[in-house]
Design a protein around this motif. Structure first.
Motif, PDB file in Angstrom:
ATOM      1  N   THR A  69      -0.161  -6.918  -9.407  1.00  0.00           N
ATOM      2  CA  THR A  69      -1.032  -6.611  -8.279  1.00  0.00           C
ATOM      3  C   THR A  69      -2.487  -6.642  -8.739  1.00  0.00           C
ATOM      4  O   THR A  69      -2.776  -6.653  -9.931  1.00  0.00           O
ATOM      5  CB  THR A  69      -0.726  -5.207  -7.714  1.00  0.00           C
ATOM      6  OG1 THR A  69      -0.965  -4.233  -8.749  1.00  0.00           O
ATOM      7  CG2 THR A  69       0.702  -5.100  -7.211  1.00  0.00           C
ATOM      8  N   PRO A  87      -7.029 -10.093  -4.294  1.00  0.00           N
ATOM      9  CA  PRO A  87      -6.451  -9.443  -3.121  1.00  0.00           C
ATOM     10  C   PRO A  87      -7.462  -9.090  -2.037  1.00  0.00           C
ATOM     11  O   PRO A  87      -7.079  -8.792  -0.915  1.00  0.00           O
ATOM     12  CB  PRO A  87      -5.793  -8.186  -3.689  1.00  0.00           C
ATOM     13  CG  PRO A  87      -6.471  -7.945  -4.976  1.00  0.00           C
ATOM     14  CD  PRO A  87      -6.916  -9.282  -5.486  1.00  0.00           C
ATOM     15  N   GLN A  92      -5.307 -14.741  -0.452  1.00  0.00           N
ATOM     16  CA  GLN A  92      -5.446 -14.060  -1.740  1.00  0.00           C
ATOM     17  C   GLN A  92      -5.379 -15.019  -2.918  1.00  0.00           C
ATOM     18  O   GLN A  92      -5.950 -14.759  -3.961  1.00  0.00           O
ATOM     19  CB  GLN A  92      -4.369 -12.988  -1.891  1.00  0.00           C
ATOM     20  CG  GLN A  92      -4.564 -11.823  -0.949  1.00  0.00           C
ATOM     21  CD  GLN A  92      -3.562 -10.712  -1.204  1.00  0.00           C
ATOM     22  OE1 GLN A  92      -2.854 -10.701  -2.202  1.00  0.00           O
ATOM     23  NE2 GLN A  92      -3.506  -9.779  -0.276  1.00  0.00           N
TER      24      GLN A  92
END
Length: 188
Positions: A69, A87, A92
């Motif tokens: 992430t 992100p 993204q």
């Protein structure tokens, strides 16, 4: 002094101000210290908001689910692809492109960019640029770069070439994106 001289003077003054503002705006992001915006082919191969990468990838693989992430560079050892993920952007996937690995691959895991060099010489003695290093394992340094002559890594007789090469344009995208401390996630 006639009205033509006044109008000409005002026009030249306005052009000078606009030129100065454009010049200042051009370098504003560099001074801010953040990553520069990048555009390339998306993860599905379609165009992003602007021109595609130097190496369009109409069949680029999908971003691996195990890619982590946050702001990151993802490198697939088995697929030999790189994804630049931000992100905070839509989409993204800021860019994705194929790469050519060296003779040794990094172990899957999470790393951080720890060193960058604008130009140098690769282990294959080729002139390289946009070197972004992220790992060291068993005496091998792993990093992304591009050969100035466009070549891919040649086999090192010691068997310890960790350089991962891309096109010069894709290496520029990665260089602009992956500043020191940016996460690099290596997936199988």
């Amino acid at each position: 002094m006639g009205p033509g001289v006044v109008v000409t003077g005002l026009t030249l003054g306005a052009l000078a101000v606009v030129s100065l503002l454009a010049f200042q705006a051009n370098g504003a992001q560099d001074r801010a210290g953040g990553p520069k915006p990048v555009v390339s082919a998306s993860a599905t191969g379609g165009p992003a908001s602007a021109a595609p990468s130097a190496t369009p990838t109409p069949t680029a693989p999908t971003l691996p689910a195990s890619s982590g992430t946050g702001l990151r560079v993802v490198y697939s050892v088995s697929g030999h692809y790189v994804w630049l993920i931000d992100p905070k952007k839509n989409p993204q996937v800021a860019a994705t492109f194929p790469v050519t690995p060296g003779s040794v691959e990094p172990t899957p895991g999470s790393y951080s960019v720890y060193s960058r060099t604008a130009s140098g010489t690769g282990t294959d003695h080729k002139a390289i640029e946009h070197v972004v290093r992220f790992a060291q394992q068993n005496g091998v340094v792993f990093g992304f770069s591009a050969a100035v002559d466009g070549s891919t890594p040649t086999v090192d007789p010691t068997g310890k070439t960790g350089g991962i090469r891309s096109s010069r344009q894709d290496a520029q995208l990665l260089w602009d994106f992956a500043t020191n401390g940016v996460k690099v996630v290596v997936v199988a």
